[in-house]
Design a protein around this motif. Structure first.
Motif, short mmCIF file in Angstrom:
data_model
loop_
_atom_site.label_atom_id
_atom_site.label_comp_id
_atom_site.label_asym_id
_atom_site.label_seq_id
_atom_site.Cartn_x
_atom_site.Cartn_y
_atom_site.Cartn_z
N GLU A 1 37.95 45.26 46.24
CA GLU A 1 38.04 44.35 47.38
C GLU A 1 37.13 43.15 47.11
OE1 GLU A 1 39.47 43.19 49.71
OE2 GLU A 1 41.01 44.67 50.08
N LYS B 1 40.09 46.13 54.03
CA LYS B 1 39.07 45.28 53.39
C LYS B 1 37.72 45.99 53.35
CE LYS B 1 39.31 41.38 52.31
NZ LYS B 1 39.70 40.77 51.01
N ILE C 1 35.88 48.36 52.16
CA ILE C 1 35.97 49.26 51.00
C ILE C 1 34.96 50.42 51.10
CG2 ILE C 1 34.45 47.72 49.67
CD1 ILE C 1 36.09 48.48 47.17
N SER D 1 42.28 41.67 45.22
CA SER D 1 42.04 42.99 45.79
C SER D 1 43.17 43.94 45.42
CB SER D 1 41.91 42.89 47.31
OG SER D 1 43.16 42.60 47.86
#
Lengths: 270, 199
Positions: free
Chosen positions: A147, A189, A191, A206
């Protein structure tokens, strides 16, 4: 156990960044997870992530910074006071939760590594160890899970590194021992189980962007006006609720983060 | 291979009927006992869709079984299993219309136009509907030859149903489960093509 001692036994100061919405049940937060390294079913990580070894843990820091190196989790956590942040979490699949995280702002950690002027983005990686994560052989994504954030997004005071939730150390299925929380972006997003932080000059790609760039953009800000070809994004089902709620711009954090994107076409930069 | 006659119509048929209702009973029990996890609405929506697809494939399998192992009795279960496919597909659709969309017809229409997996799912249901309506014996007599032609709709609608599942899952790169259904459907359709070209 190591992490247990890292969490001070005290009542958390109420953060100005916290929502006062009712937190989702602990049982739901810890049994309904997307963590593909432990299977694609949402009930699978809670069952299969027991094989993840979170102690000892270390994080490699590299790229455009003055203090690269491999740091133990203790090194990472030591100088930071943990605080509670109750954040909304909105998944791109159309459901949401309210999660009482414990952690500290990512920006505080990044400053310690003294990023240089070349550091325009931060790139994160999740552990990818087939011995601990047997589902890696399924190749549903290009491992390790990757990400990225723009530097100003990473330094934003809302952006959190979490080590716990509900006053307990993170369970493996929630991304133990260290995970990112970016509450104005879709959940993927944020992570999990971070082992590498890299300061880079170019915008990183990503994992989801790599898998399907038409559906998942780099920014992935929660935006009810930009529809996803698979899921309607104008509303959401809050886990534990019957009716659906309207999805809020930037997941309700518009006042804090909209300025990061002023002048940008959010339809193009989805 | 055949089963002895009174046994088949008196026991096997009612037993299959009861078994076919079991998924519904389990779903109801799961809702009642709160055993469906964090997102029970999603769980029952998915489960009803799964069972619609399974009954569709079972329905298709019966005539393959007749040709492959000579089990002709199975054909007498075909109408019932086909109707169960329709039954679970109706529940699946109703759950979507009600608990996902709350009967917001504008939103539903937008969904059908915008999201290909909804488009093909809806098409599959629209094709299944006339098959259910024309399932009584009286309809078969009334339609004569046209009945058979109409009911070949099961082939394209099965493909659309698998595609619906596939496209729903591939958004998250997770096609291992729909792949199983696709392979079974391919085998069942392939067997039919083989019989046609063999003759």
């Amino acid at each position: 156990a190591l992490l247990g001692t890292a969490l001070p036994q005290r009542a958390w100061a109420k953060s100005a960044f916290s929502t006062d919405e009712t937190p989702t049940d602990f049982a739901d937060i810890t049994t309904y997870n997307n963590f593909y390294e432990f299977g694609t079913g949402k009930d699978e990580p809670a069952i299969k992530a027991k094989t993840l070894i979170t102690s000892p843990w270390s994080v490699t820091v590299d790229g455009a910074c003055e203090k690269p190196g491999t740091y133990t989790l203790e090194d990472i956590l030591k100088p930071h006071a943990l605080e509670e942040r109750i954040y909304r979490m909105r998944c791109v699949e159309g459901w949401s939760m309210v999660i009482p995280w414990q952690g500290f702002p990512l920006g505080q950690l990044l400053k310690r590594f003294q990023p240089t002027s070349k550091a325009k983005f931060v790139r994160f990686e999740t552990l990818a160890d087939p011995k601990q994560m047997p589902e890696l052989k399924q190749n549903v994504l290009d491992w390790p899970y990757t990400e990225g954030l723009r530097m100003d997004e990473a330094m934003h005071p809302l952006t959190l590194l979490a080590t716990g939730l509900y006053n307990k150390p993170l369970l493996n299925q929630n991304g133990a021992p260290l995970r990112l929380v970016v509450p104005w972006k879709y959940g993927f997003k944020s992570i999990k189980s971070i082992v590498r932080i890299s300061f880079v000059e170019q915008q990183p790609v990503s994992s989801w962007e790599k898998a399907n760039a038409r559906e998942y953009g780099f920014y992935s800000n929660v935006n009810p006006t930009v529809d996803h070809p698979r899921w309607a994004q104008y509303n959401e089902r809050r886990i534990g609720e019957f009716s659906k709620r309207k999805t809020l711009m930037f997941n309700g954090y518009e006042a804090q983060v909209a300025s990061l994107y002023s002048g940008m076409d959010l339809r193009k930069n989805y | 291979m055949q089963l002895p006659e009174p046994l088949f119509s008196r026991c096997i048929k009612p037993l299959v009927f009861a078994l076919a209702l079991l998924p519904l009973v389990l779903m109801g029990f799961g809702v009642w006992q709160d055993r469906l996890g964090a997102n029970p609405i999603e769980a029952v929506t998915r489960s009803s869709g799964d069972w619609a697809l399974r009954f569709l494939l079972l329905t298709l399998a019966l005539s393959s079984l007749r040709r492959l192992i000579g089990w002709t009795q199975g054909i007498r279960l075909r109408r019932m299993l086909g109707l169960f496919a329709f039954f679970y597909a109706s529940i699946h659709l109703l759950l979507y219309l009600w608990l996902d969309q709350f009967f917001d017809w504008q939103g539903i229409w937008r969904d059908i136009l915008k999201r290909p997996f909804i488009t093909v799912g809806m098409l599959a249901f629209l094709m299944l509907l006339p098959l259910a309506i024309t399932s009584p014996k009286a309809m078969l007599r009334r339609l004569g030859k046209r009945w058979k032609t109409l009911h070949t709709l099961i082939y394209p609608l099965s493909i659309l149903a698998v595609l619906h599942f596939w496209w729903m899952k591939d958004a998250k790169s997770d096609t291992s489960e729909p792949l199983i259904y696709a392979l079974i459907l391919a085998a069942l359709l392939g067997e039919r093509l083989y019989q046609r070209f063999k003759a």
